[in-house]
Design a protein around this motif. Structure first.
Motif, PDB file in Angstrom:
ATOM      1  N   UNK A  62      28.775 -25.738  26.255  1.00 50.49           N
ATOM      2  CA  UNK A  62      27.334 -25.522  26.390  1.00 50.49           C
ATOM      3  C   UNK A  62      26.625 -26.486  25.470  1.00 50.49           C
ATOM      4  N   UNK A  63      25.666 -27.229  25.998  1.00 50.55           N
ATOM      5  CA  UNK A  63      24.917 -28.204  25.222  1.00 50.55           C
ATOM      6  C   UNK A  63      23.463 -27.777  25.164  1.00 50.55           C
ATOM      7  N   UNK A  64      22.945 -27.724  23.948  1.00 53.05           N
ATOM      8  CA  UNK A  64      21.542 -27.405  23.695  1.00 53.05           C
ATOM      9  C   UNK A  64      21.029 -28.363  22.636  1.00 53.05           C
ATOM     10  N   UNK A  65      19.729 -28.556  22.588  1.00 51.63           N
ATOM     11  CA  UNK A  65      19.139 -29.303  21.491  1.00 51.63           C
ATOM     12  C   UNK A  65      18.188 -28.370  20.751  1.00 51.63           C
ATOM     13  N   UNK A  66      18.082 -28.580  19.456  1.00 47.55           N
ATOM     14  CA  UNK A  66      17.168 -27.744  18.679  1.00 47.55           C
ATOM     15  C   UNK A  66      15.851 -28.504  18.479  1.00 47.55           C
ATOM     16  N   UNK A  67      14.842 -27.849  17.926  1.00 51.72           N
ATOM     17  CA  UNK A  67      13.538 -28.504  17.758  1.00 51.72           C
ATOM     18  C   UNK A  67      13.572 -29.772  16.897  1.00 51.72           C
ATOM     19  N   UNK A  68      14.572 -29.906  16.036  1.00 51.02           N
ATOM     20  CA  UNK A  68      14.690 -31.097  15.198  1.00 51.02           C
ATOM     21  C   UNK A  68      15.395 -32.237  15.915  1.00 51.02           C
ATOM     22  N   UNK A  69      15.887 -32.005  17.134  1.00 48.03           N
ATOM     23  CA  UNK A  69      16.561 -33.049  17.897  1.00 48.03           C
ATOM     24  C   UNK A  69      18.072 -33.068  17.747  1.00 48.03           C
TER      25      UNK A  69
END
Length: 134
Positions: A62-69
């Motif tokens: 599973x790949x996600x990005x957080x608000x900081x990139x």
């Protein structure tokens, strides 16, 4: 390409993967993925959104990005076999948990490295990470 409008909102669409051979292919895929993800994020209760890669030899990433990139990867136990490739593609050592935190600039290398091992993908809108970070 956007056949998701014809299905119930809670039914994930699994799409066959087409192997990406160069950085141009990866960047075009990232652009398309971002558009699909933006559409999915407008759905009610969207949290923990990103993409799931089902691997040809078993397991899911599973790949996600957080608000900081930063890139967050949740590598399921069945997909632990791919960890050496993740390290080789990104230069990041395997963490002690199944959650990997990668700098955003490694996305192209990550996708290019995984490309031949991906069977299908699907957008996810409510994946629960097993970490307090997300």
């Amino acid at each position: 390409m956007h056949d998701s409008d014809d299905l119930p909102q809670d039914q994930p669409i699994e799409r066959p993967w087409i192997v990406l051979n160069n950085t141009y292919d990866v960047e075009a895929w990232i652009d398309s993925y971002n558009r699909d993800l933006q559409r999915a994020m407008t759905k009610p209760n969207a949290r923990g959104y990103g993409i799931c890669f089902r691997l040809v030899h078993g397991g899911e990433v599973y790949l996600h990005t957080d608000p900081e990139g930063s890139i967050l990867l949740d590598v399921t136990p069945e997909a632990e076999w791919v960890s050496p490739l993740l390290t080789a593609a990104t230069g990041i050592d395997q963490p002690p948990s199944q959650i990997w935190v990668l700098p955003g600039h490694t996305l192209t290398q990550l996708i290019l490295g995984l490309s031949t091992l991906i069977a299908t993908t699907r957008i996810v809108v409510s994946h629960e990470f097993r970490t307090k970070r997300f």
